[in-house]
Scaffold this motif. Structure first.
Motif, short mmCIF file in Angstrom:
data_model
loop_
_atom_site.label_atom_id
_atom_site.label_comp_id
_atom_site.label_asym_id
_atom_site.label_seq_id
_atom_site.Cartn_x
_atom_site.Cartn_y
_atom_site.Cartn_z
N MET A 132 8.20 14.72 -1.35
CA MET A 132 7.13 14.11 -2.14
C MET A 132 6.29 13.13 -1.31
O MET A 132 5.33 12.57 -1.82
N ARG A 133 6.65 12.93 -0.03
CA ARG A 133 5.84 12.12 0.89
C ARG A 133 5.46 10.78 0.29
O ARG A 133 4.26 10.50 0.12
N LEU A 134 6.44 9.96 -0.02
CA LEU A 134 6.12 8.64 -0.55
C LEU A 134 6.71 7.56 0.33
O LEU A 134 7.93 7.40 0.42
N LEU B 190 0.86 -1.18 0.00
CA LEU B 190 0.00 0.00 0.00
C LEU B 190 0.90 1.24 0.00
O LEU B 190 1.78 1.37 0.86
N ILE B 191 0.68 2.12 -0.96
CA ILE B 191 1.48 3.36 -1.02
C ILE B 191 0.85 4.38 -0.06
O ILE B 191 -0.36 4.58 -0.08
N THR B 192 1.69 5.00 0.76
CA THR B 192 1.19 5.94 1.78
C THR B 192 1.92 7.29 1.66
O THR B 192 2.95 7.38 1.00
N ASN B 193 1.35 8.31 2.32
CA ASN B 193 2.00 9.63 2.37
C ASN B 193 3.15 9.58 3.37
O ASN B 193 3.04 10.09 4.48
N GLY B 194 4.24 9.01 2.97
CA GLY B 194 5.33 8.78 3.90
C GLY B 194 4.96 7.67 4.86
O GLY B 194 3.79 7.26 4.96
N SER B 195 5.94 7.16 5.59
CA SER B 195 5.66 6.09 6.57
C SER B 195 4.73 6.60 7.66
O SER B 195 4.00 5.83 8.26
N GLN B 196 4.77 7.90 7.92
CA GLN B 196 3.94 8.44 9.00
C GLN B 196 2.48 8.08 8.78
O GLN B 196 1.78 7.68 9.71
N GLN B 197 2.00 8.20 7.54
CA GLN B 197 0.59 7.86 7.31
C GLN B 197 0.33 6.37 7.55
O GLN B 197 -0.75 5.99 8.01
N TYR C 163 11.69 7.67 -12.16
CA TYR C 163 13.07 7.88 -11.67
C TYR C 163 13.75 6.54 -11.37
O TYR C 163 14.89 6.31 -11.77
N LEU C 164 13.03 5.66 -10.70
CA LEU C 164 13.62 4.37 -10.32
C LEU C 164 13.93 3.51 -11.55
O LEU C 164 14.92 2.77 -11.58
N PHE D 31 10.67 6.40 0.62
CA PHE D 31 11.65 7.04 -0.27
C PHE D 31 12.15 8.35 0.32
O PHE D 31 12.92 9.06 -0.31
N SER D 32 11.72 8.67 1.54
CA SER D 32 12.05 9.97 2.13
C SER D 32 13.53 10.13 2.42
O SER D 32 14.07 11.23 2.32
N LYS D 33 14.21 9.05 2.82
CA LYS D 33 15.59 9.18 3.22
C LYS D 33 16.56 8.88 2.08
O LYS D 33 17.76 9.09 2.22
N THR D 34 16.05 8.37 0.96
CA THR D 34 16.96 8.01 -0.14
C THR D 34 16.69 8.77 -1.43
O THR D 34 17.57 8.87 -2.27
N VAL D 35 15.49 9.30 -1.61
CA VAL D 35 15.20 10.06 -2.83
C VAL D 35 14.75 11.48 -2.46
O VAL D 35 15.45 12.45 -2.72
#
Lengths: 387, 387
Positions: free
Chosen positions: B239-241, B94-101, B277-278, B231-235
């Motif tokens: 973009m909150r992914l 499931l794709i979320t708005n960053g891990s926080q979501q 990008y990936l 992807f927050s710490k590597t890309v």
């Protein structure tokens, strides 16, 4: 594993579920609620992205503030000052992942289990879904041609400690109906006597193809007014940019805390992109073109309904927005009509998910923004053949 | 207006609050948790956006599915199959708005008020905040050099009906500590006896500058395993992914319903962008460059701490990630140290917000990813002068 009571009581989105079965290319679907893709300003957004990166570099890519990008909030505030004469400042605005997230955050900060939420009947199913996560008790007041039924509204407010009222005053989803000036004033006066939050969700307000823009019910008047807006219907829904406006600073602080916990902040890359787009493009002209398009499509659907629907089926005549609401003869079920419509390769949304306590209803929602007038006419002809 | 119990009991983010006072340019801040902006592949992302629009046109701008963009989910699944030998398919993601979501959604579908959540002590404050919205009862188990204290973990699980365990096994936030192979196995075996959800939050796992990558504790082994990535710490964090991985199909269905209610879906524009990008860039080489950068910065901070900190202050030696955790002599308060540090124009995060039941603690978090080695050395010298 045991799941939470709240999720066991939350309906899955009926629409998103039926949209999945509508992938076949020969089906004419009036079931969605999608803006017409020709309305997306793709080239202008591409240029805006390049410009925003050129000006701001890595800021588009870094973590950002929970409240949202300040210049975008100021641009939104300025629009509400200019167009509606409202005293809105950038600090009154919270940027959200579409209006949908605003609904979830409002529920989070206001609703305890069992608290009373007053909905329009029929009402927006996304709001029913968002608030359901907080396990409230839903109450509803019938929506008439010109807005909520006032007697029923007064009766409910007198007899129940309502915590919040949710309304879509312009081109409502699902009915396409718009509150009259008189009803707006009367509702404002009535609601001002109660300690409750009044939500006006206005994603379609700018998409008016008939009549005059009307003032908001709560914004600028009620202490606990919450106004929701969105770029989903006028620029792009894919970027998930909505906003919440309230002058209640304590409420705003709690909403920000809730958003911190929910996702830290809204995608800042697209906040910069939309801001740059708004700075450099004639937004109002762009919206005018969408309005012309939707006027043509709505007219095509209404004309076809006049031609192909039996007189026993009534329907709304929207002044803007994206939806028409049809009512079958008493006793008929739109849900039972659905498989027959699928045989004719035409789809709509049966009214059921828009009610908090009625099932097997005789109403249905038709969206006209995503097909050409020719296809709309053919789809309505097919639907008329089984009515 | 009356607010909900849950928001009255949810802490505002201490870090985001103190970050606001750190705007002065002459302050050296180790308080944030921001990736270094030089690590953002800005040009490559710009090209990816152009390419994605060229290939997919209006699809980047339209509403999309709640689960996320299928090709992106497949790309993520393939990585976990290849790198960890895990049987992960795109429908498990499931794709979320960053891990926080993802944390918020997990709380939403699993936690009733008063349910027991087991945290590492100290633990990630964003998780404390997200789960707080569901009003659980927090329990905690001390985090040691090589992972959770096993005796304490067993004792808590025996005596309390724990609903979920939250862990950050690699370069934990806030401590920088990593679970050993032995502890991972022991925890897996212990946890497998209980009916609970085991969350492994792994935003930093790829940022290892020392030692060998280790297998996950739950993913691939435990029935109710939930693995979080980002992807927050590597890309780019802007973009909150983020994404959530679970093989429990029922849990996934409830998470999707919760996400529908929360925000319909994650920004699809940036999902296409990151996917493109990936596809077209050497991601692993890009991550290697970030790792080299952070290794240099971590080394600079540890060296400076060796030089300027008194022997009475101990600290962790991370094998990767973004943080070092320092412990002052027993009885001292990091919170009371903070204003003194601000006088020296250096900032850190006092340990308090990382504990669910302790205050005025003698621990503090230092981030090293956002300053040059020279600045890091100067900042640690300043901090050392008041210890």
């Amino acid at each position: 594993m045991k799941y939470s009571d709240r999720i066991l009581n939350t309906p899955s989105s009926f629409i998103r579920d039926i949209l999945k079965v509508l992938d076949a290319p020969d089906i004419i679907s009036f079931a969605g609620g999608l803006p017409n893709p020709v309305s997306f300003p793709i080239e202008a957004l591409k240029e805006a992205i390049d410009g925003a990166i050129r000006k701001n570099g890595s800021k588009l890519f870094q973590y950002s503030t929970t409240e949202g990008y300040s210049p975008l909030r100021e641009l939104i505030a300025e629009k509400y000052r200019r167009k509606f004469g409202l005293d809105i400042q950038s600090e009154d605005i919270l940027i959200t992942n579409g209006s949908q997230q605003a609904l979830e955050l409002i529920g989070t900060v206001l609703l305890n289990k069992g608290d009373k939420v007053l909905m329009e009947e029929p009402g927006y199913l996304g709001a029913i879904q968002a608030f359901s996560l907080c396990e409230p008790e839903f109450l509803s007041v019938p929506l008439e041609e010109d807005g909520l039924n006032l007697e029923k509204l007064e009766e409910v407010l007198k007899n129940h400690p309502v915590k919040l009222i949710y309304s879509v005053p312009n081109f409502q989803n699902p009915t396409g109906l718009t509150y009259s000036m008189e009803k707006r004033k009367a509702i404002r006066e009535l609601v001002s006597k109660y300690d409750l939050a009044f939500i006006e969700d206005d994603p379609y307000g700018e998409l008016r193809f008939q009549g005059e823009s009307l003032p908001y019910i709560g914004a600028g008047y009620l202490e606990n007014s919450i106004l929701l807006g969105s770029f989903s219907k006028t620029v792009t829904p894919g970027m998930r940019l909505g906003f919440l406006i309230t002058k209640n600073a304590q409420l705003m602080r709690y909403l920000v805390t809730a958003k911190q916990g929910s996702d830290l902040h809204t995608n800042i890359f697209t906040q910069y992109a939309i801001h740059e787009y708004l700075l450099n493009n004639p937004y109002e002209e762009h919206v005018k073109r969408i309005v012309e398009l939707y006027r043509t499509q709505a007219t095509a659907m209404l004309d076809a309904m006049g031609t192909y629907f039996p007189a026993s089926v009534s329907y709304t005549r929207p002044e803007g927005g994206m939806f028409i609401w049809a009512t079958l003869p008493e006793g008929q079920s739109a849900l039972k009509l659905f498989p027959k419509a699928m045989e004719q390769k035409v789809a709509f949304v049966p009214g059921d998910p828009f009610y908090v306590s009625r099932r097997e209803v005789n109403t249905l929602r038709l969206n006209y923004t995503n097909a050409t007038p020719e296809v709309i006419t053919e789809g309505i002809r097919r639907l008329g053949s089984i009515l």
